[in-house]
Write an enzyme that holds these catalytic residues in place. Structure first.
Site, short mmCIF file in Angstrom:
data_model
loop_
_atom_site.label_atom_id
_atom_site.label_comp_id
_atom_site.label_asym_id
_atom_site.label_seq_id
_atom_site.Cartn_x
_atom_site.Cartn_y
_atom_site.Cartn_z
N ARG A 23 -55.86 -44.07 -49.93
CA ARG A 23 -56.25 -44.30 -48.62
C ARG A 23 -57.45 -43.81 -47.84
O ARG A 23 -58.11 -42.85 -48.39
CB ARG A 23 -55.12 -43.33 -47.56
CG ARG A 23 -55.34 -43.36 -46.16
CD ARG A 23 -54.52 -42.71 -44.94
NE ARG A 23 -54.01 -41.43 -45.47
CZ ARG A 23 -52.82 -40.85 -44.93
NH1 ARG A 23 -52.34 -41.47 -44.15
NH2 ARG A 23 -52.80 -39.84 -45.21
N ARG A 63 -41.68 -32.20 -35.64
CA ARG A 63 -41.64 -32.02 -37.23
C ARG A 63 -40.94 -30.76 -37.54
O ARG A 63 -40.71 -30.43 -38.78
CB ARG A 63 -42.97 -31.71 -37.63
CG ARG A 63 -43.57 -32.81 -38.21
CD ARG A 63 -44.99 -32.43 -38.82
NE ARG A 63 -45.56 -33.06 -39.78
CZ ARG A 63 -46.37 -33.91 -39.79
NH1 ARG A 63 -46.64 -34.64 -38.72
NH2 ARG A 63 -47.25 -34.26 -40.81
N ARG A 84 -59.42 -38.22 -46.09
CA ARG A 84 -58.78 -37.00 -45.37
C ARG A 84 -58.85 -36.07 -46.47
O ARG A 84 -58.71 -36.12 -47.69
CB ARG A 84 -57.30 -37.30 -45.06
CG ARG A 84 -57.58 -37.91 -43.69
CD ARG A 84 -55.95 -38.17 -43.19
NE ARG A 84 -54.74 -37.41 -43.41
CZ ARG A 84 -53.51 -37.48 -42.90
NH1 ARG A 84 -53.25 -38.45 -42.42
NH2 ARG A 84 -52.75 -36.51 -43.09
N ARG A 114 -47.77 -30.53 -48.70
CA ARG A 114 -46.96 -31.45 -47.55
C ARG A 114 -45.67 -32.02 -47.50
O ARG A 114 -44.78 -31.92 -46.58
CB ARG A 114 -48.00 -32.38 -47.21
CG ARG A 114 -49.46 -32.14 -46.60
CD ARG A 114 -50.57 -33.11 -46.67
NE ARG A 114 -50.26 -34.56 -45.88
CZ ARG A 114 -51.03 -35.50 -46.46
NH1 ARG A 114 -52.03 -35.48 -47.42
NH2 ARG A 114 -50.68 -36.58 -45.71
N LYS A 141 -46.12 -44.61 -41.00
CA LYS A 141 -46.05 -44.07 -39.77
C LYS A 141 -47.39 -44.73 -38.95
O LYS A 141 -47.17 -45.47 -37.98
CB LYS A 141 -45.55 -42.70 -39.47
CG LYS A 141 -44.65 -42.04 -40.05
CD LYS A 141 -44.50 -40.66 -39.92
CE LYS A 141 -45.69 -39.97 -40.59
NZ LYS A 141 -45.85 -39.64 -41.81
P1 AP5 Z 1 -50.10 -44.35 -43.37
O1 AP5 Z 1 -49.36 -45.34 -42.76
O2 AP5 Z 1 -51.52 -43.88 -43.07
O3 AP5 Z 1 -49.21 -43.06 -43.75
P2 AP5 Z 1 -48.49 -42.06 -42.53
O4 AP5 Z 1 -46.97 -42.25 -42.74
O5 AP5 Z 1 -49.11 -42.07 -41.31
O6 AP5 Z 1 -48.94 -40.61 -43.50
P3 AP5 Z 1 -49.64 -39.45 -43.16
O7 AP5 Z 1 -50.09 -38.88 -44.27
O8 AP5 Z 1 -50.71 -39.67 -41.96
O9 AP5 Z 1 -48.34 -38.39 -42.55
P4 AP5 Z 1 -48.40 -36.82 -42.54
O10 AP5 Z 1 -47.32 -36.71 -41.92
O11 AP5 Z 1 -48.69 -36.27 -43.85
O12 AP5 Z 1 -50.06 -36.71 -41.75
P5 AP5 Z 1 -50.14 -36.29 -40.27
O13 AP5 Z 1 -51.41 -36.99 -39.99
O14 AP5 Z 1 -49.22 -36.68 -39.43
O15 AP5 Z 1 -50.12 -44.89 -44.91
C1 AP5 Z 1 -50.73 -44.13 -46.16
C2 AP5 Z 1 -51.13 -45.05 -47.07
O16 AP5 Z 1 -50.41 -46.00 -47.57
C3 AP5 Z 1 -52.37 -45.83 -46.26
O17 AP5 Z 1 -53.40 -46.27 -47.06
C4 AP5 Z 1 -51.73 -47.33 -46.04
O18 AP5 Z 1 -52.58 -48.37 -46.02
C5 AP5 Z 1 -50.99 -47.22 -47.05
N1 AP5 Z 1 -49.55 -48.03 -46.71
C6 AP5 Z 1 -48.91 -47.96 -45.88
N2 AP5 Z 1 -47.63 -48.66 -45.72
C7 AP5 Z 1 -47.54 -49.09 -46.89
C8 AP5 Z 1 -46.65 -49.92 -47.59
N3 AP5 Z 1 -45.60 -50.61 -46.96
N4 AP5 Z 1 -47.00 -50.36 -48.88
C9 AP5 Z 1 -48.02 -49.94 -49.39
N5 AP5 Z 1 -49.03 -49.36 -48.89
C10 AP5 Z 1 -48.74 -48.93 -47.54
O19 AP5 Z 1 -50.49 -34.66 -40.21
C11 AP5 Z 1 -51.41 -33.93 -40.86
C12 AP5 Z 1 -51.33 -32.67 -40.92
O20 AP5 Z 1 -51.44 -32.22 -39.36
C13 AP5 Z 1 -49.96 -31.76 -41.24
O21 AP5 Z 1 -50.17 -31.64 -42.69
C14 AP5 Z 1 -50.00 -30.64 -40.32
O22 AP5 Z 1 -50.81 -29.67 -40.78
C15 AP5 Z 1 -50.59 -31.11 -39.01
N6 AP5 Z 1 -49.58 -31.63 -37.97
C16 AP5 Z 1 -49.48 -32.90 -37.51
N7 AP5 Z 1 -48.34 -33.07 -36.75
C17 AP5 Z 1 -47.70 -31.68 -36.78
C18 AP5 Z 1 -46.76 -31.10 -36.28
N8 AP5 Z 1 -45.87 -31.93 -35.05
N9 AP5 Z 1 -46.40 -30.04 -36.11
C19 AP5 Z 1 -47.01 -29.16 -37.18
N10 AP5 Z 1 -48.20 -29.49 -37.66
C20 AP5 Z 1 -48.55 -30.87 -37.67
ZN ZN Z 2 -50.38 -40.92 -40.19
#
Ligand code: AP5
Ligand code: ZN
Length: 213
Positions: free
Chosen positions: A127, A88, A160, A171, A13
């Site tokens: 990452r 979410r 992170r 997660r 994402k």
């Molecule tokens: P990347 O694109 O960074 O992954 P992502 O989908 O953004 O995953 P996240 O880990 O950021 O999602 P998340 O939902 O767990 O965390 P968030 O920050 O939202 O890609 C990952 C890695 O893979 C990178 O190194 C990239 O280079 C590589 N990559 C990407 N695409 C690739 C491909 N096609 N092939 C190979 N490699 C690839 O949330 C964090 C925390 O915040 C949550 O746990 C929660 O506590 C809180 N939170 C956030 N939003 C909410 C909400 N709406 N409600 C409640 N709590 C929330």
């Molecule tokens: Zn993300």
């Protein structure tokens, strides 16, 4: 365009959002990035969110709904936005519908970054991010030009706190129990497109562009 990107941790994402954002001049609203910024600067919001984030649980609906409601008022978001990591829970999705109705708009498309759990640990543990911009790299799949350093600013990259195998399990559990129902919620509204997120980054970008064109 008003878009939502849904998918498990590491599904891509945050990697695809900046590309789509530039192409369509949208604002990129990542609740994860906004919460991490609040934690880093120890704001009251950050202090409330930290514990849940560190253990890989969701923060309360109230907290994130407040952040999104405020962010949507920004001038740069009036042309459209990408919601990355929000909603979410079904409760958040219902609140979002209310927020948009109030503004006389709605969601155009929801992209579901579909991917098997088994490939996510390698993506998450490799990452490295540039905290102030949210840019992310991967030691194997998207290495920076110089290891440990952001390509654009030359500033150091960090990992992170929640990017380890143990917190990833929590997660993923949160994703399956609380976020998967949100995918059904949008499927029923006929705004959902599935993206094969296990493909290499450039192929995922083409799929995303096709889905949005
Ligand atoms: P990347 O694109 O960074 O992954 P992502 O989908 O953004 O995953 P996240 O880990 O950021 O999602 P998340 O939902 O767990 O965390 P968030 O920050 O939202 O890609 C990952 C890695 O893979 C990178 O190194 C990239 O280079 C590589 N990559 C990407 N695409 C690739 C491909 N096609 N092939 C190979 N490699 C690839 O949330 C964090 C925390 O915040 C949550 O746990 C929660 O506590 C809180 N939170 C956030 N939003 C909410 C909400 N709406 N409600 C409640 N709590 C929330
Ligand atoms: Zn993300």
């Amino acid at each position: 365009k008003r878009l939502i990107f849904i998918g498990p941790p590491g599904s891509g994402k945050g990697t695809q959002s900046p590309i789509v954002k530039d192409e369509y001049c949208l604002c990129h609203l990542s609740t994860g990035d906004m919460l991490r910024a609040a934690v880093a600067s120890k704001t009251p919001l950050g202090l409330k969110a930290k514990e849940a984030m560190d253990k890989g649980a969701l923060v309360t609906d109230e907290l994130v709904v407040g952040i999104i409601d405020e962010a949507m008022n920004k001038p740069k978001c009036q042309k459209g936005f990408i919601l990355d990591g929000f909603p979410r829970t079904v409760a958040q999705a219902e609140k979002l519908d209310e927020m948009l109705k109030k503004r006389g708009t709605g969601i155009d498309k929801v992209l579901n970054f579909a991917i098997d759990d088994s490939v996510l640990e390698e993506r998450i543990t490799g990452r490295w991010i540039h905290p102030s911009s949210g840019r992310s790299y991967h030691t194997k799949f998207a290495p920076p030009k110089t290891p440990g350093v952001d390509d654009i600013t030359g500033e150091p990259l960090i990992q992170r706190k929640d990017d380890n195998a143990e917190v990833l399990r929590s997660r993923l559990a949160a994703f399956h129990s609380q976020t998967e129902p949100v995918i059904d919620y949008y499927a029923k509204k006929s705004v959902l497109t599935n993206i094969k997120a296990e493909k290499p980054p450039k192929e995922v970008t083409s799929e995303v562009q096709k889905a949005l064109s």
